[in-house]
Scaffold this active site. Structure first.
Site, PDB file in Angstrom:
ATOM      1  CG  PHE A 103     -33.641  44.774 -43.362  1.00 56.74           C
ATOM      2  CD1 PHE A 103     -33.874  45.762 -44.314  1.00 56.74           C
ATOM      3  CD2 PHE A 103     -33.994  45.024 -42.048  1.00 56.74           C
ATOM      4  CE1 PHE A 103     -34.453  46.966 -43.959  1.00 56.74           C
ATOM      5  CE2 PHE A 103     -34.566  46.227 -41.684  1.00 56.74           C
ATOM      6  CZ  PHE A 103     -34.798  47.200 -42.636  1.00 56.74           C
ATOM      7  CE  LYS A 104     -25.137  41.110 -48.637  1.00 55.73           C
ATOM      8  NZ  LYS A 104     -24.399  40.575 -47.502  1.00 55.73           N
ATOM      9  CE1 TYR A 105     -32.088  41.779 -40.076  1.00 61.82           C
ATOM     10  CE2 TYR A 105     -32.486  40.119 -41.749  1.00 61.82           C
ATOM     11  CZ  TYR A 105     -32.969  41.044 -40.851  1.00 61.82           C
ATOM     12  OH  TYR A 105     -34.321  41.238 -40.719  1.00 61.82           O
TER      13      TYR A 105
END
Length: 862
Positions: free
Chosen positions: A464-466
């Site tokens: 996940f790219k937060y």
């Protein structure tokens, strides 16, 4: 507003967050601070007095009669003095205050008039003797081939410090070209001369060339307002504020104003030359001025510098003071030039180098064999001796760039180079805890299909790219048990004081791990709710930013760690990501403290390619529907990347692709798949280009970014809402520069079209609004800069477009048919209803940021 904000451990005072260079709005008021609008509209008539020619500024002695004097010289090598506004009287050099303007005669004169000032009768203005104008020293051309540049003759007095006029000559040469070859040659020859004739000036020269005073993580802030600089120019030149305003309207640059304003100034006695070390030392004094009287002290230092400046020195001194030197010397160019300079001219104080054994140095015998470049060089160099020198250049450039991105501190690098030369650099300046390294950057992808095609079956992990703030966390516990923790942003700025809850968490990590001594983590700081749910970047940006106390924190954060570069004294960046990831997950387990509001530590949520493509696609859809920005695809092991030039008949080639941590590189081992990158996602807007800025790096000859505006149907006004610099081809850039040629009917330095409201944006030039562009963006965000749709969603903020990307010109639409604020507000409300409030910036400062600009700047530096 660019995230990139291009810093010496020389200052002992606490560092502040670095200020952005003055924008156009502050420059527009640069010379009007001391003049009210009414005074500018109705200036008082000048009293003729004895001078009948009101166009000439009289030069006359001010104060007591002249007598022999000995100006005091400070440690910086510059005169310590204050000058009268219209003439430099040697008896007043030590007076604490400059004399005020004379009321006995006019002070204004045409800005570009040349020749000696005259009185109305044509007689000298003083009986103290002839005034003199000292001409600037002559230097050879610096843009020539560095191999042919002659250092056999000293460019200034032997064993004397390097004069600032030499650096001004270099900056002038750089400002006159956009050729990368000429820029590199000029920088190389400049640094060669400084290394040979005064190596102590090398460090100040690097900082002045890079328009900074210290490393980015320990910034020294000048803290100079436009009024201080404009008052100093006015006092030294004798011009009125109205005359300076006219000069600025003609030139558009404060440095050009200073050059023209001082062009007719004469002094009774020539001043000792400014020195590179002296100018840099004076700038440090300005930055370190604190407390009562700081403004007065800064004014005095600026005044003394301008008094002693001659010719081009005035121009680039003021540009440096205003933090905008306007030359095409980016960091990569400076490092390239430094490497080449050291190859050709190693420091003299080193032992005789074994040039035969060194992979970086060249012998005099080899240089003597190099043939001169032809007037029109062919594309292929056949000179064997030159090819050997070029190989040395390449090796030295790779070394210095590698050292710098792991240890970005000119102080340490220059000290090592002068002590041991380029061969001993890597050993003396390693990656170290407490000094941030430039982060690895991901390459954008448009779809999962493109991802699978690129990595060609190599195992990977999708994470996940937060939507938070990227943080580099450094921590070390010394032998005495004292723990030091530092947090750095994506652009290496020290943000430790913003996150006391993170510091408390790291203290807990060490207390629960007795064997842990040091580490460097790459992570994302994300706002979370009490149950661990993700919050938007907008909410993270609402946290206090300076001198934050633990009890003041109302928004909790989670540290999502995704990489480790250093652990217990071991540098890990050369290990494959699978190994680094294993160390991260075993040595740093998740932590959730019981205290309310305490920071948490966790690993990024991920999915392995071994789970199958269906699992990865499902994981991608989860990312799209969540508060995340998308996915990061990272190779676990060293692999290969498929390369095939478009239109090439050759078969696809496979290039080795390491899974190591690559500082400051946009690598194909890290692929970035963001929601806004995927074709078909999001609505489009029809916007009108109303202004632009001068480009940087590769785009220096074009307009980039471009300011785009909506149209208010009720008033007919165009309201600026965002900057765009993505989606353009080189062909389009060239056509746009022709269509909006500077000072043409479509482009002006001043806002000629009154129905355009730019809000907080201040473009370098203004466009005549006459065409419409179709733009796709990622999300709509509340913005402190834009005033578009202000009042429709928020009473205090307008709306802006994140990650705007040009699609095409809408030739079927006129500006009257552009998108409206109501349409934009509707898009924002729809976005909120879908739970996609991404309102903020990506990976960096907690401000309204155009990430496409930051990404392109990174590309330019590479």
């Amino acid at each position: 507003m660019s995230k990139r904000q291009a810093s010496s451990s020389a200052a002992a005072s606490p560092r502040k967050h670095p200020k952005r260079a003055p924008d156009q709005s502050s420059l527009d008021t640069f010379f009007g601070a001391s003049t009210s609008p009414a005074a500018q509209r109705n200036p008082k008539p000048q009293t003729p007095a004895r001078q009948s020619d009101s166009a000439q500024a009289p030069i006359r002695p001010v104060g007591r009669p002249s007598s022999p004097a000995h100006p005091r010289k400070g440690s910086s090598g510059n005169l310590q003095h204050s000058a009268a506004p219209e003439v430099i009287d040697v008896d007043l050099l030590d007076d604490p205050e400059p004399a005020g303007p004379s009321s006995s005669g006019p002070r204004d004169r045409p800005p570009f008039e040349s020749g000696p000032p005259k009185t109305g009768s044509g007689q000298p203005t003083s009986d103290l003797g002839a005034v003199t104008k000292v001409s600037a020293p002559e230097y050879p051309s610096l843009s020539v081939d560095p191999i042919a540049f002659d250092l056999g003759v000293a460019l200034w007095s032997p064993e004397a410090p390097a004069p600032y006029s030499f650096l001004a000559h270099a900056l002038s040469t750089l400002s006159e070209t956009r050729s990368r070859i000429a820029i590199i040659n000029t920088l190389t020859n400049t640094l060669r001369a400084i290394i040979r004739f005064h190596s102590a000036s090398l460090l100040p020269s690097l900082y002045l060339l890079s328009n900074s005073l210290s490393p980015p993580y320990s910034p020294i802030e000048l803290g100079l307002g436009p009024s201080i600089i404009s008052k100093a120019i006015q006092d030294v030149s004798g011009l009125t504020s109205a005359a300076l305003r006219r000069l600025y309207n003609q030139t558009g640059d404060p440095g050009d104003v200073a050059f023209e304003a001082k062009s007719n100034v004469r002094t009774l006695i020539p001043h000792p030359p400014l020195l590179i070390c002296g100018v840099y030392g004076s700038l440090l004094k300005i930055a370190n001025s604190r407390g009562q009287g700081a403004v007065k002290q800064k004014q005095s230092i600026v005044h003394k510098l301008l008094v002693a400046a001659k010719g081009e020195e005035s121009r680039f001194l003021v540009r440096t003071l205003s933090q905008h030197i306007r030359v095409g010397a980016v960091r990569t160019s400076i490092l390239t030039a430094l490497a080449r300079a050291l190859v050709l001219t190693p420091p003299l104080n080193l032992p005789t180098p074994a040039t035969v054994d060194s992979p970086y140095l060249v012998s005099a015998e080899l240089l003597a064999k190099v043939e001169p470049l032809p007037t029109k060089p062919s594309k292929k160099i056949v000179d064997d001796a030159r090819l050997q020198v070029v190989d040395r250049f390449s090796a030295a450039e790779a070394l210095i760039k590698k050292v710098f991105v792991q240890h970005p501190n000119y102080d340490h690098i220059v000290a090592a180079l002068l002590e041991a030369g380029i061969d001993g650099l890597a050993e003396r300046v390693p990656l170290a805890v407490g000094i941030p390294l430039h982060p690895t950057l991901g390459s954008p992808m448009r779809s999962l299909d493109e991802v699978y095609e690129r990595i060609s079956g190599t195992p990977f992990v999708a994470e996940f790219k937060y939507d938070g703030q990227r943080a580099q966390i450094h921590a070390v516990r010394d032998d005495g048990g004292i723990l030091t923790v530092k947090l750095f942003s994506r652009h290496l700025e020290d943000m430790t004081d913003k996150y006391p809850d993170v510091i408390s968490l790291i203290q807990h990590v060490f207390s629960s791990s007795p064997d842990l001594s040091s580490f460097i983590l790459d992570a994302e700081i994300v706002a979370v709710d009490p149950n661990g749910g993700l919050k938007s970047f907008q909410e993270l940006s609402n946290r206090p930013r300076k001198d934050v106390q633990l009890h003041e924190i109302k928004i909790s954060v989670c540290i999502y760690a995704f990489d480790v570069m250093y652990h217990n004294g071991q540098i890990l960046i050369d290990l494959p990501f699978r190994s680094r990831r294993e160390i991260l997950r075993t040595k740093f387990p998740p932590i959730k403290l019981s205290q309310p509001g305490a920071a948490r530590l966790d690993h990024v949520e991920s999915c392995h390619s071994e789970d199958g493509r269906d699992a990865v696609e499902e994981f991608w859809l989860r990312a799209v529907d969540s508060q995340c920005e998308g996915l990061m695809i990272k190779l676990l092991d060293h692999g290969e990347v498929v390369e095939n030039a478009a239109g090439s008949k050759e078969k696809s080639r496979k290039k080795p692709l390491p899974a190591t941590y690559e500082p400051d590189k946009r690598t194909s081992a890290w692929l970035k798949l963001k929601k806004d990158y995927v074709v078909g996602l999001g609505d489009t807007l029809d916007l009108v280009p109303v202004g632009a800025w001068h480009g940087n790096g590769r785009k220096a000859q074009w307009w980039s970014p471009v300011l785009l505006a909506l149209r208010e149907p009720d008033t007919g006004r165009l309201v600026a809402m965002c900057k765009c610099m993505s989606g353009f081809s080189d062909v389009f850039y060239k056509a746009m520069k022709e269509r909006y040629a500077e000072d043409s009917e479509n482009c002006s330095k001043r806002p000629l079209w009154g129905h355009v409201e730019t809000g907080g944006y201040s473009p370098g030039v203004y466009f005549r609004p006459h065409e419409v562009w179709e733009i796709r963006g990622a999300d709509i965000t509340l913005s402190p800069v834009s005033v578009a749709a202000r009042g429709l969603v928020s009473d205090s903020r307008g709306l802006s477009l994140r990650f705007p990307r040009f699609l095409k010109t809408r030739e079927d639409k006129s500006p009257e048919q552009a998108s409206t604020p109501d349409f934009l507000a509707g898009m924002y409300r729809d976005q909120q209803g879908k739970g996609r409030d991404q309102g903020g910036a990506d990976e960096g400062q907690l401000v309204d940021v155009d990430l496409s600009e930051a990404a392109d700047e990174d590309d330019d530096d590479e």
